[in-house]
Design a protein around this motif. Structure first.
Motif, PDB file in Angstrom:
ATOM      1  N   HIS A   1       0.823  -1.210   0.000  1.00  0.00           N
ATOM      2  CA  HIS A   1       0.000   0.000   0.000  1.00  0.00           C
ATOM      3  C   HIS A   1       0.856   1.259   0.000  1.00  0.00           C
ATOM      4  CE1 HIS A   1       0.611   0.279   4.410  1.00  0.00           C
ATOM      5  NE2 HIS A   1       0.325   1.562   4.226  1.00  0.00           N
ATOM      6  N   VAL A   2       0.196   2.362  -0.366  1.00  0.00           N
ATOM      7  CA  VAL A   2       0.833   3.668  -0.375  1.00  0.00           C
ATOM      8  C   VAL A   2      -0.182   4.693   0.134  1.00  0.00           C
ATOM      9  CG1 VAL A   2       0.186   4.145  -2.787  1.00  0.00           C
ATOM     10  CG2 VAL A   2       2.144   5.346  -1.793  1.00  0.00           C
ATOM     11  N   VAL A   3       0.318   5.701   0.837  1.00  0.00           N
ATOM     12  CA  VAL A   3      -0.508   6.813   1.279  1.00  0.00           C
ATOM     13  C   VAL A   3       0.173   8.091   0.793  1.00  0.00           C
ATOM     14  CG1 VAL A   3      -1.510   8.040   3.252  1.00  0.00           C
ATOM     15  CG2 VAL A   3      -1.273   5.537   3.331  1.00  0.00           C
ATOM     16  N   GLY A   4      -0.579   8.896   0.045  1.00  0.00           N
ATOM     17  CA  GLY A   4      -0.047  10.154  -0.465  1.00  0.00           C
ATOM     18  C   GLY A   4      -1.073  11.254  -0.296  1.00  0.00           C
ATOM     19  N   LEU A   5      -0.625  12.487  -0.473  1.00  0.00           N
ATOM     20  CA  LEU A   5      -1.577  13.583  -0.311  1.00  0.00           C
ATOM     21  C   LEU A   5      -1.456  14.607  -1.420  1.00  0.00           C
ATOM     22  CD1 LEU A   5      -0.270  16.457   0.868  1.00  0.00           C
ATOM     23  CD2 LEU A   5      -0.179  15.180   2.942  1.00  0.00           C
ATOM     24  N   LYS A   6      -2.581  15.296  -1.612  1.00  0.00           N
ATOM     25  CA  LYS A   6      -2.681  16.384  -2.572  1.00  0.00           C
ATOM     26  C   LYS A   6      -3.287  17.577  -1.861  1.00  0.00           C
ATOM     27  CE  LYS A   6      -3.422  18.769  -6.388  1.00  0.00           C
ATOM     28  NZ  LYS A   6      -2.401  19.759  -6.632  1.00  0.00           N
ATOM     29  N   ASN A   7      -2.552  18.675  -1.809  1.00  0.00           N
ATOM     30  CA  ASN A   7      -3.087  19.931  -1.290  1.00  0.00           C
ATOM     31  C   ASN A   7      -3.811  20.630  -2.433  1.00  0.00           C
ATOM     32  OD1 ASN A   7      -1.977  19.922   1.428  1.00  0.00           O
ATOM     33  ND2 ASN A   7       0.004  20.081   0.413  1.00  0.00           N
ATOM     34  N   VAL A   8      -5.075  20.886  -2.248  1.00  0.00           N
ATOM     35  CA  VAL A   8      -5.888  21.502  -3.295  1.00  0.00           C
ATOM     36  C   VAL A   8      -5.811  23.016  -3.123  1.00  0.00           C
ATOM     37  CG1 VAL A   8      -8.171  21.632  -4.322  1.00  0.00           C
ATOM     38  CG2 VAL A   8      -7.396  19.479  -3.293  1.00  0.00           C
ATOM     39  N   SER A   9      -5.165  23.670  -4.067  1.00  0.00           N
ATOM     40  CA  SER A   9      -4.923  25.110  -3.993  1.00  0.00           C
ATOM     41  C   SER A   9      -5.771  25.863  -5.009  1.00  0.00           C
ATOM     42  CB  SER A   9      -3.442  25.383  -4.282  1.00  0.00           C
ATOM     43  OG  SER A   9      -3.227  26.749  -4.511  1.00  0.00           O
TER      44      SER A   9
ATOM     45  N   THR B   1      -7.159  19.236   1.815  1.00  0.00           N
ATOM     46  CA  THR B   1      -6.067  18.303   1.581  1.00  0.00           C
ATOM     47  C   THR B   1      -6.686  16.924   1.460  1.00  0.00           C
ATOM     48  OG1 THR B   1      -4.454  19.627   2.798  1.00  0.00           O
ATOM     49  CG2 THR B   1      -3.955  17.285   2.532  1.00  0.00           C
ATOM     50  N   ILE B   2      -6.465  16.283   0.313  1.00  0.00           N
ATOM     51  CA  ILE B   2      -6.961  14.921   0.116  1.00  0.00           C
ATOM     52  C   ILE B   2      -5.820  13.960   0.428  1.00  0.00           C
ATOM     53  CG2 ILE B   2      -8.006  13.241  -1.428  1.00  0.00           C
ATOM     54  CD1 ILE B   2      -8.910  15.446  -3.211  1.00  0.00           C
ATOM     55  N   VAL B   3      -6.105  12.994   1.294  1.00  0.00           N
ATOM     56  CA  VAL B   3      -5.154  11.924   1.582  1.00  0.00           C
ATOM     57  C   VAL B   3      -5.655  10.682   0.861  1.00  0.00           C
ATOM     58  CG1 VAL B   3      -4.093  10.499   3.372  1.00  0.00           C
ATOM     59  CG2 VAL B   3      -4.497  12.934   3.794  1.00  0.00           C
ATOM     60  N   PHE B   4      -4.819  10.150  -0.033  1.00  0.00           N
ATOM     61  CA  PHE B   4      -5.162   8.966  -0.808  1.00  0.00           C
ATOM     62  C   PHE B   4      -4.445   7.752  -0.240  1.00  0.00           C
ATOM     63  CE2 PHE B   4      -5.519  12.409  -3.959  1.00  0.00           C
ATOM     64  CZ  PHE B   4      -6.817  12.202  -4.385  1.00  0.00           C
TER      65      PHE B   4
ATOM     66  N   GLY C   1      -8.499   2.207  -4.187  1.00  0.00           N
ATOM     67  CA  GLY C   1      -8.084   3.520  -3.715  1.00  0.00           C
ATOM     68  C   GLY C   1      -9.200   4.236  -2.997  1.00  0.00           C
ATOM     69  N   VAL C   2      -8.828   4.979  -1.969  1.00  0.00           N
ATOM     70  CA  VAL C   2      -9.772   5.786  -1.207  1.00  0.00           C
ATOM     71  C   VAL C   2      -9.123   7.151  -0.978  1.00  0.00           C
ATOM     72  CG1 VAL C   2     -11.026   6.035   0.969  1.00  0.00           C
ATOM     73  CG2 VAL C   2     -10.771   3.776  -0.054  1.00  0.00           C
ATOM     74  N   GLY C   3      -9.899   8.220  -1.198  1.00  0.00           N
ATOM     75  CA  GLY C   3      -9.440   9.574  -0.919  1.00  0.00           C
ATOM     76  C   GLY C   3     -10.263  10.161   0.211  1.00  0.00           C
ATOM     77  N   MET C   4      -9.581  10.773   1.169  1.00  0.00           N
ATOM     78  CA  MET C   4     -10.261  11.340   2.334  1.00  0.00           C
ATOM     79  C   MET C   4      -9.845  12.784   2.559  1.00  0.00           C
ATOM     80  SD  MET C   4     -10.221   8.133   4.963  1.00  0.00           S
ATOM     81  CE  MET C   4     -11.478   8.888   5.970  1.00  0.00           C
ATOM     82  N   VAL C   5     -10.803  13.591   2.969  1.00  0.00           N
ATOM     83  CA  VAL C   5     -10.532  14.940   3.470  1.00  0.00           C
ATOM     84  C   VAL C   5     -10.922  14.894   4.937  1.00  0.00           C
ATOM     85  CG1 VAL C   5     -11.142  17.375   3.370  1.00  0.00           C
ATOM     86  CG2 VAL C   5     -10.882  16.072   1.243  1.00  0.00           C
ATOM     87  N   GLY C   6      -9.923  14.984   5.802  1.00  0.00           N
ATOM     88  CA  GLY C   6     -10.178  14.784   7.230  1.00  0.00           C
ATOM     89  C   GLY C   6     -10.650  13.363   7.460  1.00  0.00           C
ATOM     90  N   GLU C   7     -11.771  13.207   8.134  1.00  0.00           N
ATOM     91  CA  GLU C   7     -12.326  11.884   8.423  1.00  0.00           C
ATOM     92  C   GLU C   7     -13.363  11.450   7.392  1.00  0.00           C
ATOM     93  OE1 GLU C   7     -11.268   9.909  11.024  1.00  0.00           O
ATOM     94  OE2 GLU C   7      -9.727  11.472  11.218  1.00  0.00           O
ATOM     95  N   LYS C   8     -13.580  12.275   6.362  1.00  0.00           N
ATOM     96  CA  LYS C   8     -14.648  12.019   5.398  1.00  0.00           C
ATOM     97  C   LYS C   8     -14.100  11.417   4.102  1.00  0.00           C
ATOM     98  CE  LYS C   8     -17.880  15.134   4.888  1.00  0.00           C
ATOM     99  NZ  LYS C   8     -18.616  16.343   4.478  1.00  0.00           N
ATOM    100  N   VAL C   9     -14.667  10.274   3.678  1.00  0.00           N
ATOM    101  CA  VAL C   9     -14.328   9.693   2.378  1.00  0.00           C
ATOM    102  C   VAL C   9     -14.941  10.582   1.298  1.00  0.00           C
ATOM    103  CG1 VAL C   9     -14.632   7.717   0.837  1.00  0.00           C
ATOM    104  CG2 VAL C   9     -14.197   7.326   3.274  1.00  0.00           C
ATOM    105  N   VAL C  10     -14.119  11.040   0.364  1.00  0.00           N
ATOM    106  CA  VAL C  10     -14.615  11.900  -0.706  1.00  0.00           C
ATOM    107  C   VAL C  10     -14.648  11.182  -2.054  1.00  0.00           C
ATOM    108  CG1 VAL C  10     -14.033  14.080   0.424  1.00  0.00           C
ATOM    109  CG2 VAL C  10     -12.345  12.983  -1.074  1.00  0.00           C
ATOM    110  N   VAL C  11     -13.797  10.180  -2.242  1.00  0.00           N
ATOM    111  CA  VAL C  11     -13.742   9.441  -3.506  1.00  0.00           C
ATOM    112  C   VAL C  11     -13.190   8.047  -3.237  1.00  0.00           C
ATOM    113  CG1 VAL C  11     -11.432  10.337  -4.104  1.00  0.00           C
ATOM    114  CG2 VAL C  11     -12.957   9.538  -5.923  1.00  0.00           C
TER     115      VAL C  11
END
Length: 145
Positions: free
Chosen positions: A23-31, A95-98, A115-125
């Motif tokens: 597994h991998v965990v990465g993040l994207k800061n949405v600017s 910030t999305i954490v994938f 794959g799962v993307g989360m913003v805070g504790e909420k699954v967004v995708v």
């Protein structure tokens, strides 16, 4: 950037937080400075779902390419995306954490990931993705066997 071939403006992983063999965990800061916000949507910016999927796939690509000794000589190509769900809007400042997990061992250059993307504790995708590892050789590609 040492593993992924993507570069700006098409690099959508800002940081890798965790990387194992499965597994991998990465993040994207949405600017708000992202170019696509000029048109999606003016006055009501929303991070496009298709780019969320691309960012998740790039995160998964880091996992897949970390399995080869010379990742700079390989690319990963999308083969399939299934069971995509967008659960909540993503806005500038989020910030999305994938997290991408292999669903089974990589066989013959084919990787299947959840794959799962989360913003805070909420699954967004979320999505299931299949990709192929391909060796690049003098402007040609060769499938791993």
């Amino acid at each position: 950037m040492k593993i992924l071939p993507h570069r700006q403006p098409f690099l959508f992983v800002d940081k890798v937080l965790e990387l194992t063999k499965t597994h991998v965990v990465g993040l994207k800061n949405v600017s708000m400075n992202e170019e696509f916000f000029k048109g999606h949507f003016p006055g009501a910016p929303v991070f496009p779902g298709v780019i969320q999927i691309e960012a998740m796939a790039q995160t998964g690509g880091i996992l897949v390419l970390s399995t080869v000794p010379d990742p700079e000589n390989y690319l990963t190509y999308f083969l399939k995306i299934d069971n995509v769900r967008f659960r909540s809007q993503v806005m500038p400042g989020d910030t999305i954490v994938f997290r991408c997990d292999l669903m089974e061992p990589i066989r013959r250059g084919i990787a299947q990931m959840k794959g799962v993307g989360m913003v805070g504790e909420k699954v967004v995708v979320e999505a299931e993705m299949m990709a192929q590892i391909v060796k690049v050789k003098d402007n040609e590609t060769t499938t791993i066997k």
